[in-house]
Design a protein around this motif. Structure first.
Motif, short mmCIF file in Angstrom:
data_model
loop_
_atom_site.label_atom_id
_atom_site.label_comp_id
_atom_site.label_asym_id
_atom_site.label_seq_id
_atom_site.Cartn_x
_atom_site.Cartn_y
_atom_site.Cartn_z
N ALA A 60 -0.74 -56.33 37.43
CA ALA A 60 -2.07 -55.94 36.94
C ALA A 60 -2.45 -56.68 35.66
O ALA A 60 -3.63 -56.93 35.42
CB ALA A 60 -2.11 -54.43 36.69
N ASN A 61 -1.47 -57.00 34.83
CA ASN A 61 -1.74 -57.74 33.60
C ASN A 61 -1.70 -59.22 33.92
O ASN A 61 -0.63 -59.84 34.02
CB ASN A 61 -0.69 -57.40 32.54
N GLY A 62 -2.88 -59.80 34.15
CA GLY A 62 -2.94 -61.21 34.51
C GLY A 62 -4.34 -61.77 34.37
O GLY A 62 -5.30 -61.03 34.11
N PHE A 63 -4.48 -63.07 34.57
CA PHE A 63 -5.77 -63.73 34.45
C PHE A 63 -5.76 -65.00 35.30
O PHE A 63 -4.70 -65.51 35.68
CB PHE A 63 -6.09 -64.07 33.00
N CYS A 64 -6.96 -65.51 35.56
CA CYS A 64 -7.10 -66.67 36.43
C CYS A 64 -7.61 -67.89 35.65
O CYS A 64 -8.35 -67.75 34.68
CB CYS A 64 -8.07 -66.37 37.56
N ALA A 93 -5.43 -70.75 39.85
CA ALA A 93 -4.14 -70.23 39.38
C ALA A 93 -4.30 -68.84 38.79
O ALA A 93 -5.34 -68.53 38.19
CB ALA A 93 -3.54 -71.17 38.34
N ARG A 94 -3.28 -68.02 38.97
CA ARG A 94 -3.23 -66.73 38.29
C ARG A 94 -1.87 -66.57 37.64
O ARG A 94 -0.83 -66.68 38.29
CB ARG A 94 -3.49 -65.56 39.25
N PHE A 95 -1.87 -66.31 36.34
CA PHE A 95 -0.66 -66.06 35.58
C PHE A 95 -0.60 -64.57 35.26
O PHE A 95 -1.62 -63.96 34.94
CB PHE A 95 -0.65 -66.88 34.29
N THR A 100 2.45 -52.47 37.37
CA THR A 100 1.09 -51.97 37.64
C THR A 100 0.30 -51.62 36.38
O THR A 100 -0.83 -51.19 36.46
CB THR A 100 1.17 -50.71 38.52
N ASN A 101 0.90 -51.82 35.20
CA ASN A 101 0.24 -51.48 33.94
C ASN A 101 -0.54 -52.69 33.42
O ASN A 101 0.06 -53.69 33.01
CB ASN A 101 1.28 -51.04 32.91
N HIS A 232 -2.52 -64.74 27.40
CA HIS A 232 -3.80 -65.22 27.95
C HIS A 232 -4.47 -66.16 26.95
O HIS A 232 -4.83 -67.31 27.29
CB HIS A 232 -4.69 -64.01 28.25
N LYS A 233 -4.66 -65.70 25.74
CA LYS A 233 -5.33 -66.50 24.72
C LYS A 233 -4.59 -67.80 24.48
O LYS A 233 -5.20 -68.87 24.35
CB LYS A 233 -5.44 -65.69 23.43
#
Length: 330
Positions: A60-64, A93-95, A100-101, A232-233
Protein backbone atom coordinates in the motif's frame (compact mmCIF):
# COMPACT_ATOMS: atom_id res chain seq x y z
CA UNK A 1 29.64 -9.97 -24.08
CA UNK A 2 30.51 -11.59 -27.38
CA UNK A 3 28.00 -13.73 -29.25
CA UNK A 4 30.19 -16.83 -29.01
CA UNK A 5 30.46 -16.47 -25.24
CA UNK A 6 26.70 -16.04 -24.94
CA UNK A 7 26.11 -19.15 -26.99
CA UNK A 8 28.46 -21.14 -24.77
CA UNK A 9 26.61 -19.98 -21.67
CA UNK A 10 23.28 -21.01 -23.11
CA UNK A 11 24.62 -24.42 -24.10
CA UNK A 12 25.87 -24.84 -20.55
CA UNK A 13 22.40 -24.10 -19.23
CA UNK A 14 20.30 -26.15 -21.67
CA UNK A 15 19.21 -28.78 -19.33
CA UNK A 16 17.24 -31.73 -18.30
CA UNK A 17 15.06 -29.51 -16.13
CA UNK A 18 12.15 -29.93 -18.51
CA UNK A 19 11.13 -33.12 -16.66
CA UNK A 20 11.34 -31.09 -13.44
CA UNK A 21 8.70 -28.75 -14.84
CA UNK A 22 6.30 -31.68 -14.94
CA UNK A 23 6.61 -32.43 -11.24
CA UNK A 24 3.25 -31.99 -9.47
CA UNK A 25 2.90 -28.88 -7.36
CA UNK A 26 2.44 -29.33 -3.63
CA UNK A 27 -1.16 -30.25 -2.92
CA UNK A 28 -3.27 -27.48 -1.49
CA UNK A 29 -6.94 -26.96 -0.80
CA UNK A 30 -6.50 -23.21 -0.45
CA UNK A 31 -8.48 -21.07 -2.83
CA UNK A 32 -7.17 -17.86 -4.35
CA UNK A 33 -9.65 -15.98 -2.15
CA UNK A 34 -8.16 -17.59 0.95
CA UNK A 35 -4.64 -16.68 -0.14
CA UNK A 36 -5.63 -13.04 -0.61
CA UNK A 37 -7.37 -13.08 2.78
CA UNK A 38 -4.17 -14.38 4.35
CA UNK A 39 -2.11 -11.57 2.81
CA UNK A 40 -4.67 -8.91 3.76
CA UNK A 41 -5.38 -10.28 7.23
CA UNK A 42 -9.11 -10.61 6.46
CA UNK A 43 -10.08 -14.13 7.62
CA UNK A 44 -13.84 -13.54 7.97
CA UNK A 45 -16.71 -11.70 6.30
CA UNK A 46 -16.58 -8.76 8.71
CA UNK A 47 -12.88 -8.03 8.18
CA UNK A 48 -13.17 -8.73 4.45
CA UNK A 49 -15.98 -6.20 4.05
CA UNK A 50 -14.02 -3.66 6.07
CA UNK A 51 -11.02 -4.24 3.85
CA UNK A 52 -13.05 -3.64 0.71
CA UNK A 53 -14.30 -0.32 2.09
CA UNK A 54 -10.75 0.99 2.61
CA UNK A 55 -9.50 -0.61 -0.64
CA UNK A 56 -7.09 -2.82 1.27
CA UNK A 57 -4.08 -3.95 -0.72
CA UNK A 58 -0.57 -5.29 -0.25
CA UNK A 59 2.29 -2.86 -0.97
CA UNK A 60 0.00 0.00 0.00
CA UNK A 61 2.91 2.37 0.65
CA UNK A 62 4.14 3.03 -2.87
CA UNK A 63 4.19 5.37 -5.85
CA UNK A 64 4.51 5.28 -9.62
CA UNK A 65 6.99 6.80 -12.03
CA UNK A 66 8.30 6.07 -15.52
CA UNK A 67 11.30 5.50 -17.73
CA UNK A 68 12.65 3.49 -20.63
CA UNK A 69 14.16 0.05 -21.21
CA UNK A 70 17.01 -0.36 -23.68
CA UNK A 71 17.51 -4.00 -24.69
CA UNK A 72 21.03 -5.33 -25.18
CA UNK A 73 21.29 -5.68 -28.99
CA UNK A 74 23.35 -8.86 -28.61
CA UNK A 75 20.75 -10.72 -26.58
CA UNK A 76 18.81 -11.66 -29.71
CA UNK A 77 21.89 -13.59 -30.84
CA UNK A 78 21.13 -15.94 -27.94
CA UNK A 79 17.40 -15.69 -27.18
CA UNK A 80 14.67 -16.00 -29.81
CA UNK A 81 12.50 -13.30 -28.26
CA UNK A 82 11.26 -10.68 -30.71
CA UNK A 83 10.25 -8.33 -27.88
CA UNK A 84 13.94 -7.53 -27.31
CA UNK A 85 14.49 -6.39 -30.90
CA UNK A 86 12.92 -3.02 -30.10
CA UNK A 87 15.37 -0.19 -29.51
CA UNK A 88 13.51 1.58 -26.68
CA UNK A 89 10.56 0.32 -24.64
CA UNK A 90 8.51 2.59 -22.36
CA UNK A 91 8.39 1.69 -18.66
CA UNK A 92 5.77 2.30 -16.00
CA UNK A 93 7.32 1.61 -12.59
CA UNK A 94 5.98 1.29 -9.06
CA UNK A 95 8.26 1.34 -6.02
CA UNK A 96 6.83 0.20 -2.71
CA UNK A 97 7.17 -1.33 0.72
CA UNK A 98 5.52 -4.56 1.78
CA UNK A 99 2.33 -4.75 3.82
CA UNK A 100 -1.13 -3.22 3.82
CA UNK A 101 -0.30 -0.08 5.84
CA UNK A 102 0.00 2.97 3.52
CA UNK A 103 1.81 4.83 6.33
CA UNK A 104 4.42 2.15 7.05
CA UNK A 105 7.89 3.44 7.85
CA UNK A 106 10.50 3.68 5.10
CA UNK A 107 13.13 2.75 7.68
CA UNK A 108 12.44 -0.95 7.28
CA UNK A 109 14.77 -2.96 5.04
CA UNK A 110 12.32 -4.34 2.46
CA UNK A 111 12.13 -2.66 -0.95
CA UNK A 112 9.99 -3.65 -3.96
CA UNK A 113 10.13 -2.67 -7.62
CA UNK A 114 7.40 -3.56 -10.13
CA UNK A 115 7.72 -2.73 -13.82
CA UNK A 116 5.61 -2.74 -16.97
CA UNK A 117 7.64 -2.73 -20.16
CA UNK A 118 5.08 -1.68 -22.76
CA UNK A 119 6.33 -2.63 -26.20
CA UNK A 120 4.80 -2.02 -29.60
CA UNK A 121 2.45 -5.03 -29.42
CA UNK A 122 3.43 -6.93 -26.26
CA UNK A 123 4.15 -6.27 -22.60
CA UNK A 124 6.67 -7.69 -20.14
CA UNK A 125 5.96 -7.16 -16.44
CA UNK A 126 8.02 -7.73 -13.31
CA UNK A 127 7.32 -8.04 -9.59
CA UNK A 128 10.62 -7.98 -7.67
CA UNK A 129 12.05 -7.30 -4.23
CA UNK A 130 15.47 -6.75 -2.70
CA UNK A 131 15.23 -10.18 -1.03
CA UNK A 132 16.79 -12.97 -3.07
CA UNK A 133 14.98 -15.74 -1.18
CA UNK A 134 11.27 -16.44 -0.77
CA UNK A 135 9.57 -17.79 2.36
CA UNK A 136 7.45 -20.61 0.89
CA UNK A 137 7.75 -23.13 -1.90
CA UNK A 138 4.05 -24.07 -2.11
CA UNK A 139 0.66 -22.43 -1.57
CA UNK A 140 -0.12 -24.15 1.72
CA UNK A 141 3.11 -22.87 3.27
CA UNK A 142 2.42 -19.45 1.74
CA UNK A 143 -1.00 -19.38 3.43
CA UNK A 144 0.49 -20.52 6.75
CA UNK A 145 3.24 -17.92 6.63
CA UNK A 146 0.88 -15.03 5.91
CA UNK A 147 -1.55 -16.20 8.58
CA UNK A 148 1.09 -16.66 11.27
CA UNK A 149 2.90 -13.35 10.72
CA UNK A 150 -0.40 -11.57 11.36
CA UNK A 151 -0.27 -13.10 14.89
CA UNK A 152 2.80 -11.08 15.82
CA UNK A 153 5.85 -12.42 17.65
CA UNK A 154 4.18 -15.68 18.69
CA UNK A 155 3.24 -16.47 15.10
CA UNK A 156 6.71 -15.57 13.84
CA UNK A 157 8.33 -17.80 16.44
CA UNK A 158 6.05 -20.66 15.43
CA UNK A 159 7.24 -20.26 11.84
CA UNK A 160 10.87 -20.21 12.93
CA UNK A 161 10.37 -23.37 14.97
CA UNK A 162 8.29 -25.27 12.41
CA UNK A 163 8.99 -23.99 8.89
CA UNK A 164 12.64 -24.11 7.73
CA UNK A 165 11.94 -22.00 4.63
CA UNK A 166 10.36 -19.28 6.74
CA UNK A 167 13.28 -19.38 9.19
CA UNK A 168 15.76 -19.02 6.30
CA UNK A 169 13.79 -16.03 5.03
CA UNK A 170 13.75 -14.33 8.43
CA UNK A 171 17.49 -14.95 8.81
CA UNK A 172 18.06 -13.36 5.41
CA UNK A 173 15.91 -10.31 6.16
CA UNK A 174 17.62 -9.84 9.52
CA UNK A 175 20.93 -9.32 7.68
CA UNK A 176 19.45 -7.11 4.96
CA UNK A 177 20.50 -3.51 5.66
CA UNK A 178 18.15 -0.66 4.75
CA UNK A 179 18.95 1.94 2.11
CA UNK A 180 18.11 5.60 1.74
CA UNK A 181 17.01 5.23 -1.88
CA UNK A 182 15.07 2.74 -3.96
CA UNK A 183 17.85 3.26 -6.50
CA UNK A 184 20.47 1.75 -4.19
CA UNK A 185 19.14 -1.82 -4.18
CA UNK A 186 19.49 -4.99 -6.19
CA UNK A 187 16.10 -6.46 -7.09
CA UNK A 188 15.32 -10.13 -7.66
CA UNK A 189 12.63 -12.10 -9.37
CA UNK A 190 12.64 -15.18 -7.13
CA UNK A 191 10.55 -17.22 -9.60
CA UNK A 192 11.94 -18.90 -12.70
CA UNK A 193 10.91 -18.52 -16.33
CA UNK A 194 11.66 -20.43 -19.51
CA UNK A 195 13.36 -18.50 -22.32
CA UNK A 196 13.45 -19.57 -25.97
CA UNK A 197 17.01 -19.88 -27.23
CA UNK A 198 18.06 -19.45 -30.85
CA UNK A 199 18.58 -23.19 -31.27
CA UNK A 200 15.04 -23.91 -30.09
CA UNK A 201 15.84 -25.41 -26.70
CA UNK A 202 14.26 -23.76 -23.63
CA UNK A 203 16.53 -22.16 -21.04
CA UNK A 204 15.48 -21.58 -17.42
CA UNK A 205 16.46 -18.37 -15.69
CA UNK A 206 15.65 -15.77 -13.07
CA UNK A 207 15.59 -11.98 -13.30
CA UNK A 208 18.22 -9.93 -11.44
CA UNK A 209 18.39 -6.11 -11.51
CA UNK A 210 21.81 -4.70 -10.64
CA UNK A 211 21.97 -0.98 -9.75
CA UNK A 212 24.42 0.85 -11.99
CA UNK A 213 26.09 2.52 -9.01
CA UNK A 214 26.15 -0.62 -6.90
CA UNK A 215 24.30 -1.35 -3.67
CA UNK A 216 24.62 1.55 -1.23
CA UNK A 217 23.50 0.81 2.32
CA UNK A 218 22.59 3.32 5.00
CA UNK A 219 24.19 3.55 8.42
CA UNK A 220 22.06 3.64 11.55
CA UNK A 221 22.92 7.33 11.99
CA UNK A 222 21.92 8.20 8.42
CA UNK A 223 18.63 6.39 8.82
CA UNK A 224 17.88 7.99 12.19
CA UNK A 225 18.08 11.44 10.62
CA UNK A 226 15.38 10.60 8.08
CA UNK A 227 11.62 11.03 8.59
CA UNK A 228 9.43 7.94 8.42
CA UNK A 229 8.51 8.69 4.81
CA UNK A 230 11.42 9.82 2.64
CA UNK A 231 11.84 7.29 -0.17
CA UNK A 232 9.27 8.80 -2.56
CA UNK A 233 10.68 12.32 -2.37
CA UNK A 234 14.25 11.07 -2.61
CA UNK A 235 13.73 9.12 -5.83
CA UNK A 236 11.65 11.81 -7.57
CA UNK A 237 14.24 14.48 -6.73
CA UNK A 238 17.07 12.17 -7.80
CA UNK A 239 15.66 11.34 -11.23
CA UNK A 240 14.87 15.00 -11.94
CA UNK A 241 18.62 15.41 -12.53
CA UNK A 242 20.11 11.89 -12.83
CA UNK A 243 18.22 8.77 -13.89
CA UNK A 244 18.14 5.73 -11.61
CA UNK A 245 19.58 2.88 -13.65
CA UNK A 246 19.75 -0.91 -13.40
CA UNK A 247 21.28 -3.57 -15.61
CA UNK A 248 18.81 -6.40 -16.12
CA UNK A 249 20.27 -9.90 -16.19
CA UNK A 250 18.90 -13.40 -16.52
CA UNK A 251 20.69 -15.83 -14.22
CA UNK A 252 20.73 -19.20 -15.98
CA UNK A 253 19.96 -22.47 -14.23
CA UNK A 254 22.12 -25.54 -14.54
CA UNK A 255 20.73 -29.05 -14.74
CA UNK A 256 20.94 -29.68 -10.98
CA UNK A 257 18.96 -26.53 -10.09
CA UNK A 258 15.34 -26.78 -9.01
CA UNK A 259 13.62 -24.17 -11.15
CA UNK A 260 10.27 -24.52 -9.38
CA UNK A 261 11.32 -23.63 -5.83
CA UNK A 262 11.71 -19.89 -5.05
CA UNK A 263 13.11 -20.63 -1.56
CA UNK A 264 16.36 -21.90 -3.11
CA UNK A 265 19.01 -19.32 -4.03
CA UNK A 266 21.13 -20.48 -6.94
CA UNK A 267 24.92 -20.20 -6.59
CA UNK A 268 26.56 -16.98 -7.77
CA UNK A 269 28.66 -19.11 -10.11
CA UNK A 270 25.64 -19.55 -12.40
CA UNK A 271 26.15 -17.67 -15.70
CA UNK A 272 24.23 -14.45 -16.32
CA UNK A 273 23.15 -12.84 -19.56
CA UNK A 274 22.71 -9.08 -19.90
CA UNK A 275 19.18 -8.45 -21.20
CA UNK A 276 19.31 -4.65 -21.20
CA UNK A 277 19.15 -1.54 -19.07
CA UNK A 278 16.30 -0.08 -17.02
CA UNK A 279 16.40 3.72 -16.89
CA UNK A 280 13.96 5.42 -14.51
CA UNK A 281 13.87 9.10 -15.42
CA UNK A 282 10.26 10.23 -14.94
CA UNK A 283 9.92 11.12 -18.63
CA UNK A 284 6.29 9.95 -18.84
CA UNK A 285 5.09 10.78 -15.33
CA UNK A 286 2.29 12.94 -16.75
CA UNK A 287 1.05 10.16 -19.06
CA UNK A 288 -2.22 8.37 -18.33
CA UNK A 289 -0.52 4.99 -17.87
CA UNK A 290 1.69 6.39 -15.09
CA UNK A 291 -1.00 8.51 -13.43
CA UNK A 292 -3.35 5.51 -13.26
CA UNK A 293 -0.65 2.99 -12.37
CA UNK A 294 -1.87 2.60 -8.78
CA UNK A 295 -5.31 1.53 -10.00
CA UNK A 296 -4.04 -1.54 -11.83
CA UNK A 297 -1.86 -4.55 -11.16
CA UNK A 298 1.59 -5.73 -12.19
CA UNK A 299 1.32 -9.26 -13.48
CA UNK A 300 4.59 -11.24 -13.79
CA UNK A 301 2.75 -13.72 -16.02
CA UNK A 302 2.20 -10.97 -18.61
CA UNK A 303 4.94 -12.19 -20.95
CA UNK A 304 5.92 -11.67 -24.57
CA UNK A 305 6.29 -14.58 -27.00
CA UNK A 306 9.44 -16.51 -26.24
CA UNK A 307 9.16 -16.34 -22.43
CA UNK A 308 6.98 -18.77 -20.46
CA UNK A 309 6.45 -19.42 -16.73
CA UNK A 310 8.04 -22.36 -15.00
CA UNK A 311 5.84 -24.76 -13.03
CA UNK A 312 6.55 -22.92 -9.76
CA UNK A 313 3.19 -22.94 -7.92
CA UNK A 314 3.92 -19.60 -6.25
CA UNK A 315 4.48 -17.94 -9.62
CA UNK A 316 1.43 -19.49 -11.24
CA UNK A 317 -0.89 -18.33 -8.44
CA UNK A 318 0.22 -14.71 -8.67
CA UNK A 319 -1.94 -13.61 -11.59
CA UNK A 320 -5.20 -14.90 -10.13
CA UNK A 321 -4.35 -13.55 -6.68
CA UNK A 322 -3.53 -10.09 -8.02
CA UNK A 323 -6.77 -10.02 -10.01
CA UNK A 324 -8.75 -11.05 -6.91
CA UNK A 325 -7.09 -8.27 -4.91
CA UNK A 326 -7.80 -5.79 -7.71
CA UNK A 327 -11.50 -6.75 -7.83
CA UNK A 328 -11.86 -6.30 -4.06
CA UNK A 329 -10.53 -2.77 -4.05
CA UNK A 330 -12.55 -1.58 -7.04
Amino acid sequence: MQTRTLSMLVKASLFTAIPMLMLPAAATERTISELVDAVNGTPDNLSRDAGKKVKLRNHANGFCTSGVFKPNPQITDTFAIEFFTQANIDIVARFSLGGTNPQSSDKTAGRFMSLKLNGDTESLQFVTSNAEVFFASNLEDFFTFQTKVKQGNDGKQWLIDNKPDAKAFFDYIKKLPPTISYADNRYFGVNSFMFNSKNGAPVAGRWIFEPANGVITASADELAQKPDNFLHKELIERISTTPATWDLFVQLAEKQDNVNDPTIVWPTSRPRLLIGQVIINGQHDDAKATLECDKGIFNPLQLPKGIAPSADPILNARSAAYIESFIRRN
